[in-house]
Design a protein around this motif. Structure first.
Motif, PDB file in Angstrom:
ATOM      1  N   ASP A   1       0.850  -1.192   0.000  1.00 21.43           N
ATOM      2  CA  ASP A   1       0.000   0.000   0.000  1.00 21.43           C
ATOM      3  C   ASP A   1       0.885   1.242   0.000  1.00 21.43           C
ATOM      4  OD1 ASP A   1      -2.086  -1.771   0.120  1.00 21.43           O
ATOM      5  OD2 ASP A   1      -2.600  -1.361   2.218  1.00 21.43           O
TER       6      ASP A   1
ATOM      7  N   PRO B   1      10.012  10.100  -6.209  1.00 22.11           N
ATOM      8  CA  PRO B   1      10.051   8.979  -7.153  1.00 22.11           C
ATOM      9  C   PRO B   1       9.098   7.821  -6.847  1.00 22.11           C
ATOM     10  CG  PRO B   1      12.275   9.654  -6.520  1.00 22.11           C
ATOM     11  CD  PRO B   1      11.333  10.465  -5.692  1.00 22.11           C
ATOM     12  N   ALA B   2       9.043   7.379  -5.588  1.00 16.48           N
ATOM     13  CA  ALA B   2       8.211   6.201  -5.305  1.00 16.48           C
ATOM     14  C   ALA B   2       6.729   6.550  -5.428  1.00 16.48           C
ATOM     15  CB  ALA B   2       8.520   5.658  -3.911  1.00 16.48           C
TER      16      ALA B   2
ATOM     17  N   ARG C   1      10.123  -5.854  12.694  1.00 16.44           N
ATOM     18  CA  ARG C   1      10.581  -5.140  13.894  1.00 16.44           C
ATOM     19  C   ARG C   1       9.645  -5.347  15.076  1.00 16.44           C
ATOM     20  NH1 ARG C   1      11.724  -2.733   9.242  1.00 16.44           N
ATOM     21  NH2 ARG C   1      13.661  -1.580   8.965  1.00 16.44           N
TER      22      ARG C   1
ATOM     23  N   THR D   1       2.138   6.378   6.515  1.00 17.98           N
ATOM     24  CA  THR D   1       3.143   5.501   5.895  1.00 17.98           C
ATOM     25  C   THR D   1       3.266   4.179   6.654  1.00 17.98           C
ATOM     26  OG1 THR D   1       4.993   6.415   7.165  1.00 17.98           O
ATOM     27  CG2 THR D   1       4.520   7.457   5.040  1.00 17.98           C
TER      28      THR D   1
ATOM     29  N   TYR E   1       9.936   6.229   9.556  1.00 23.59           N
ATOM     30  CA  TYR E   1       9.679   5.696   8.211  1.00 23.59           C
ATOM     31  C   TYR E   1      10.044   6.717   7.134  1.00 23.59           C
ATOM     32  CZ  TYR E   1       7.300   1.257   9.285  1.00 23.59           C
ATOM     33  OH  TYR E   1       7.008  -0.038   9.663  1.00 23.59           O
TER      34      TYR E   1
ATOM     35  N   LEU F   1      10.509  14.553   7.308  1.00 23.36           N
ATOM     36  CA  LEU F   1      10.041  15.758   6.629  1.00 23.36           C
ATOM     37  C   LEU F   1      11.225  16.475   5.988  1.00 23.36           C
ATOM     38  CD1 LEU F   1       7.119  16.819   6.542  1.00 23.36           C
ATOM     39  CD2 LEU F   1       7.694  18.302   8.481  1.00 23.36           C
ATOM     40  N   GLY F   2      11.189  16.698   4.684  1.00 27.12           N
ATOM     41  CA  GLY F   2      12.230  17.469   4.004  1.00 27.12           C
ATOM     42  C   GLY F   2      13.424  16.651   3.546  1.00 27.12           C
TER      43      GLY F   2
ATOM     44  N   GLU G   1      14.717   9.499   0.800  1.00 30.62           N
ATOM     45  CA  GLU G   1      15.318   8.294   1.387  1.00 30.62           C
ATOM     46  C   GLU G   1      16.804   8.207   1.050  1.00 30.62           C
ATOM     47  OE1 GLU G   1      12.675   4.925   1.622  1.00 30.62           O
ATOM     48  OE2 GLU G   1      14.345   3.582   2.045  1.00 30.62           O
TER      49      GLU G   1
ATOM     50  N   PRO H   1      15.138   5.206   8.822  1.00 24.55           N
ATOM     51  CA  PRO H   1      14.721   4.422   7.676  1.00 24.55           C
ATOM     52  C   PRO H   1      15.845   3.633   7.042  1.00 24.55           C
ATOM     53  CG  PRO H   1      13.710   6.537   7.591  1.00 24.55           C
ATOM     54  CD  PRO H   1      14.639   6.557   8.776  1.00 24.55           C
TER      55      PRO H   1
HETATM   56  C1  LIG Z   1      10.469   0.078   7.199  1.00 22.68           C
HETATM   57  C2  LIG Z   1       9.670   1.064   6.352  1.00 22.68           C
HETATM   58  C3  LIG Z   1       8.423   0.692   5.841  1.00 22.68           C
HETATM   59  C4  LIG Z   1       7.678   1.601   5.077  1.00 22.68           C
HETATM   60  N1  LIG Z   1       6.460   1.215   4.578  1.00 22.68           N
HETATM   61  C5  LIG Z   1       5.736   2.070   3.811  1.00 22.68           C
HETATM   62  C6  LIG Z   1       4.480   1.664   3.241  1.00 22.68           C
HETATM   63  O1  LIG Z   1       4.053   0.507   3.350  1.00 22.68           O
HETATM   64  N2  LIG Z   1       3.800   2.587   2.508  1.00 22.68           N
HETATM   65  C7  LIG Z   1       4.277   3.868   2.325  1.00 22.68           C
HETATM   66  O2  LIG Z   1       3.623   4.664   1.631  1.00 22.68           O
HETATM   67  N3  LIG Z   1       5.458   4.267   2.845  1.00 22.68           N
HETATM   68  C8  LIG Z   1       6.201   3.397   3.573  1.00 22.68           C
HETATM   69  N4  LIG Z   1       7.406   3.791   4.091  1.00 22.68           N
HETATM   70  C9  LIG Z   1       7.826   5.182   3.905  1.00 22.68           C
HETATM   71  C10 LIG Z   1       8.449   5.441   2.545  1.00 22.68           C
HETATM   72  O3  LIG Z   1       9.622   4.637   2.384  1.00 22.68           O
HETATM   73  C11 LIG Z   1       8.841   6.934   2.460  1.00 22.68           C
HETATM   74  O4  LIG Z   1       7.675   7.723   2.529  1.00 22.68           O
HETATM   75  C12 LIG Z   1       9.664   7.270   1.222  1.00 22.68           C
HETATM   76  O5  LIG Z   1      10.302   8.490   1.474  1.00 22.68           O
HETATM   77  C13 LIG Z   1       8.815   7.399  -0.026  1.00 22.68           C
HETATM   78  O6  LIG Z   1       9.677   7.627  -1.119  1.00 22.68           O
HETATM   79  P1  LIG Z   1       9.420   8.777  -2.213  1.00 22.68           P
HETATM   80  O7  LIG Z   1      10.316   8.480  -3.344  1.00 22.68           O
HETATM   81  O8  LIG Z   1       7.937   8.868  -2.468  1.00 22.68           O
HETATM   82  O9  LIG Z   1       9.857  10.105  -1.467  1.00 22.68           O
HETATM   83  P2  LIG Z   1      11.395  10.602  -1.200  1.00 22.68           P
HETATM   84  O10 LIG Z   1      12.080  10.871  -2.479  1.00 22.68           O
HETATM   85  O11 LIG Z   1      12.055   9.640  -0.267  1.00 22.68           O
HETATM   86  O12 LIG Z   1      11.141  11.967  -0.441  1.00 22.68           O
HETATM   87  C14 LIG Z   1      10.881  13.164  -1.161  1.00 22.68           C
HETATM   88  C15 LIG Z   1      10.220  14.174  -0.239  1.00 22.68           C
HETATM   89  O13 LIG Z   1       8.935  13.685   0.138  1.00 22.68           O
HETATM   90  C16 LIG Z   1       8.806  13.685   1.562  1.00 22.68           C
HETATM   91  N5  LIG Z   1       7.980  12.515   1.907  1.00 22.68           N
HETATM   92  C17 LIG Z   1       8.339  11.197   1.923  1.00 22.68           C
HETATM   93  N6  LIG Z   1       7.273  10.447   2.236  1.00 22.68           N
HETATM   94  C18 LIG Z   1       6.227  11.302   2.440  1.00 22.68           C
HETATM   95  C19 LIG Z   1       4.870  11.120   2.777  1.00 22.68           C
HETATM   96  N7  LIG Z   1       4.323   9.909   2.966  1.00 22.68           N
HETATM   97  N8  LIG Z   1       4.081  12.221   2.894  1.00 22.68           N
HETATM   98  C20 LIG Z   1       4.578  13.473   2.670  1.00 22.68           C
HETATM   99  N9  LIG Z   1       5.868  13.701   2.333  1.00 22.68           N
HETATM  100  C21 LIG Z   1       6.672  12.621   2.227  1.00 22.68           C
HETATM  101  C22 LIG Z   1      10.217  13.625   2.108  1.00 22.68           C
HETATM  102  O14 LIG Z   1      10.303  14.234   3.371  1.00 22.68           O
HETATM  103  C23 LIG Z   1      10.996  14.417   1.051  1.00 22.68           C
HETATM  104  O15 LIG Z   1      10.931  15.793   1.345  1.00 22.68           O
HETATM  105  C24 LIG Z   1       8.172   2.904   4.838  1.00 22.68           C
HETATM  106  C25 LIG Z   1       9.439   3.259   5.337  1.00 22.68           C
HETATM  107  C26 LIG Z   1      10.173   2.352   6.093  1.00 22.68           C
HETATM  108  C27 LIG Z   1      11.535   2.756   6.623  1.00 22.68           C
END
Ligand SMILES: Cc1cc2nc3c(=O)[nH]c(=O)nc-3n(C[C@H](O)[C@H](O)[C@H](O)COP(=O)(O)OP(=O)(O)OC[C@H]3O[C@@H](n4cnc5c(N)ncnc54)[C@H](O)[C@@H]3O)c2cc1C
Length: 299
Positions: free
Chosen positions: A111, A120-121, A148, A165, A271, A274-275, A278, A295
């Motif tokens: 999810d 990117p994700a 964990r 998240t 997880y 902010l800002g 990964e 993370p």
């Molecule tokens: C063990 C573990 C399990 C996880 N499981 C999940 C899961 O099942 N589902 C899920 O959605 N995420 C999950 N996450 C969190 C997810 O890995 C992060 O949100 C990640 O940064 C998303 O990557 P991105 O490329 O979208 O953003 P990034 O490129 O990593 O971040 C870009 C920007 O977006 C911001 N950002 C990141 N996530 C969010 C958010 N959710 N809301 C607002 N701003 C955000 C960051 O602060 C940064 O400024 C998990 C993390 C860990 C460590």
């Protein structure tokens, strides 16, 4: 300082899997479920609860993830050496569910929170269509360190906090708890319709918090909800916390300092921060500057 080959995540209990998108389904305002299949999933062994995995997602215009090596000893250096713009991004996600269908197909649900197209994700998930192929490092054995949630014997209650998240992890934990387990859970989401249905046999008392503000105010709002509500008294609660790093630090302090919970009984994981992307968090972890529960510190 950048990561080096010697920092490569260990894959002893983990291996590479190829994940093919079978279908997607919108679950709420912020959530998209992506269901993956693929032959290699026959060897996938989720440990349940908050089992996480590392996804490798294509960047730029690429449709599928291509890694130069999936060999345990060489993949990390080969991946790091790829040019920017071609190197797949590595992101941590949770196995919401693994199952084998009646027809014998192995499936895994993940999810994704959709939080904008510039990340990117989140962008990849928002555009995922049937047939897209990604790679993952996931569990090859059910007992692995990416589960964990490990309440010690003798815990008499579970107290949980998760933001959006970590909602997939919290939901999977609730799914997996034995009947009657006393649970007090605070689940924080951005929108009313992100309050997803939860299945559990546990005796779960759940408070949904729909976020009204951002940053420090957001944490204050959350702490005031936590302070206002007394969980049923417990002698030996196990506390599981996951979400935005700054908020998690504040919530951990609340449980340890204000509620006198034994700090060894608190499992907390940032997880996301902010800002910070990964990549930035990983670079800090490899440089030894990140707290051990930050993370991706476990894969
Ligand atoms: C063990 C573990 C399990 C996880 N499981 C999940 C899961 O099942 N589902 C899920 O959605 N995420 C999950 N996450 C969190 C997810 O890995 C992060 O949100 C990640 O940064 C998303 O990557 P991105 O490329 O979208 O953003 P990034 O490129 O990593 O971040 C870009 C920007 O977006 C911001 N950002 C990141 N996530 C969010 C958010 N959710 N809301 C607002 N701003 C955000 C960051 O602060 C940064 O400024 C998990 C993390 C860990 C460590």
């Amino acid at each position: 300082m950048t990561a080096t080959a010697s920092d490569a995540p260990a894959v002893a209990h983990f291996r590479f899997f190829t994940l093919d998108v079978l279908r997607t389904r919108r679950l709420g305002h912020s959530f998209l479920r992506v269901t993956f299949g693929g032959e290699s999933l026959a060897d996938f062994r989720s440990g349940g609860f908050d089992q996480s995995l590392s996804l490798f997602l294509p960047t730029g215009d690429q449709e599928h993830t291509v890694l130069p090596s999936t060999d345990e000893d060489t993949w990390f250096a080969a991946w790091r050496a790829m040019p920017d713009g071609e190197r797949p991004v590595m992101r941590s996600y949770t196995v919401r569910e693994q199952r084998r269908t009646a027809g014998g197909v192995d499936e895994v649900d993940i999810d994704f929170v959709l939080h904008g197209d510039s990340s990117p994700a989140s962008r990849w998930a928002g555009r995922a269509v049937t047939g897209r192929r990604i790679m993952a490092i996931g569990p090859a054995v059910a007992e692995n360190k990416s589960v964990r949630f490990q309440p010690p014997a003798g815990s008499d209650a579970i107290w949980m906090y998760a933001d959006e998240t970590a909602l997939p992890a919290a939901a999977a934990i609730l799914d997996g708890l034995p009947a009657g387990t006393p649970v007090r859970a605070w689940l924080e989401v951005p929108h009313e319709d992100d309050r997803l249905p939860l299945d559990t046999l546990a005796e779960a008392d759940i408070t949904w918090i729909v976020r009204g503000s951002a940053g420090r105010e957001r944490t204050e709002q959350l702490l005031s909800v936590l302070r206002a509500e007394d969980p049923r008294p417990a002698e030996a609660p196990y506390v599981w916390l996951a979400g935005e790093s700054g908020t998690i630090r504040a919530v951990r302090r609340h449980f340890v300092q204000e509620r006198s919970v034994d700090r060894r009984a608190v499992r907390f994981t940032g997880y996301w921060r902010l800002g910070a992307s990964e990549e930035q968090l990983l670079a800090e972890a490899y440089a030894g500057r990140a707290p051990s529960e930050d993370p991706a510190s476990e894969l």
